[in-house]
Design a protein around this motif. Sequence first.
Motif, PDB file in Angstrom:
ATOM      1  N   SER A 193      14.297 -54.739  32.708  1.00  0.00           N
ATOM      2  CA  SER A 193      13.246 -55.701  32.364  1.00  0.00           C
ATOM      3  C   SER A 193      13.107 -55.810  30.853  1.00  0.00           C
ATOM      4  N   SER A 194      12.145 -56.613  30.441  1.00  0.00           N
ATOM      5  CA  SER A 194      11.901 -56.785  29.011  1.00  0.00           C
ATOM      6  C   SER A 194      11.555 -55.469  28.327  1.00  0.00           C
ATOM      7  N   SER A 227      11.282 -59.952  34.500  1.00  0.00           N
ATOM      8  CA  SER A 227      10.605 -60.299  33.245  1.00  0.00           C
ATOM      9  C   SER A 227       9.518 -59.303  32.865  1.00  0.00           C
ATOM     10  N   PHE A 229       6.534 -60.016  33.358  1.00  0.00           N
ATOM     11  CA  PHE A 229       5.463 -60.922  32.916  1.00  0.00           C
ATOM     12  C   PHE A 229       4.284 -60.825  33.884  1.00  0.00           C
ATOM     13  N   SER A 232       4.653 -57.916  29.937  1.00  0.00           N
ATOM     14  CA  SER A 232       5.475 -58.294  28.780  1.00  0.00           C
ATOM     15  C   SER A 232       5.293 -59.796  28.580  1.00  0.00           C
ATOM     16  N   TYR A 237       6.314 -66.626  28.996  1.00  0.00           N
ATOM     17  CA  TYR A 237       7.252 -66.335  30.082  1.00  0.00           C
ATOM     18  C   TYR A 237       8.681 -66.676  29.679  1.00  0.00           C
ATOM     19  N   GLN A 240      10.648 -64.153  27.746  1.00  0.00           N
ATOM     20  CA  GLN A 240      11.301 -63.027  28.427  1.00  0.00           C
ATOM     21  C   GLN A 240      12.735 -63.392  28.824  1.00  0.00           C
TER      22      GLN A 240
END
Length: 275
Positions: A193-194, A227, A229, A232, A237, A240
Amino acid sequence: MIIDTHTHVVSSDKTKHPLDPGASGWSTQVSNDVEDLIAEMDAAGVECATLVQPNGTYGLDNTYQCDSANAYAPRTVSVGILDSAAADAADKLSYWVNEHGMKGVRLQTQADHDDSRCDAIWQRAEELSVPISIGGGGQPNKVDQMRSIAERHPNVLFAPDHFAGWSGSDEKAAMTEALEAMAKLSNAHLRVSSTSLGPYLSSTPEEQELFKRVIAAFTPQRVMWGSNFPSSRDGGYIGQLDIAAKALSWLSASDRNWIMGGSAHKLWPMLKAAN
C-alpha cells in the motif's frame, strides 16, 4: 482492471454509524462515505475495491463496510475485522459471511499470530472459501508466526497488510528474509500500500534492493496493491495511484498489471467493473 485492495469507508452519519468508544486517529477526524469513495474511484479510473474495516474505527462491528460493499456489488466486496484468538471467532466469521455477505476477513489479535486458538478461524475460512488478511507485523518473528499458521492451513489464501510492516521496521534485512521464507508457501500473498510505496521512493538504494527482493520472492502474481485511502490521503485518492505508478515503474507493464488488479482478482473473482 484496477482493483484497490485496501480502502476504508467511514460514515459521516455518526448517529446511524457511531464510532467505537475507543476509536482514535484519522477516522475520528475524516469521513469517507462509500458514495464519496465510488466517486473518487470513478475519477481515478479504478474499477473495483475491497472495503476493509479500519482498525479500531467501529471495533468488530463490520456493518458499515458490509452494507457499503453490498450496495455496490459486484464492484466492491467487504473485508471485516475479527479477533482471531477469540473463542467465538469461527462462528463470528460464519455470521458475517452468511448474514452480511462479507467476502474476506482481517485478523487482529493481541495473541501470537500462530497461537493455537487462532486455528479455528483459519479452518472456518477454508470451509467458507474466504481469504484472510493479517494485520500487524513489523518484526521478523511476527512474520514467522504468520507463516507458521498459514503453513498449517495450506488451502487458505492469505496476505499480510501493508507489506507486513516492512517499511516501518528497523530490521529490514531480517524482515526481507522472513518474507522470502513466507513466499515459499503457495497460499501466501502480500498487500503493498501507500504506507510502503511512499517510503520506498525516498529510501536508500540498499533498502530499495531489499524491497525488490520481497516482490521477486512472491512474484507480482501474488502481490496486490491497496491505496489505504483515506488513512493515506496526501494528494487525494488519485495521489495514491500516482505513488504506486512511480514506485513500481521499475517493473514491466505486465507485472504492474498483476499487482494493480490481476492478483486480487484471484482472491475475489466475483469482482466486476461497473457496466
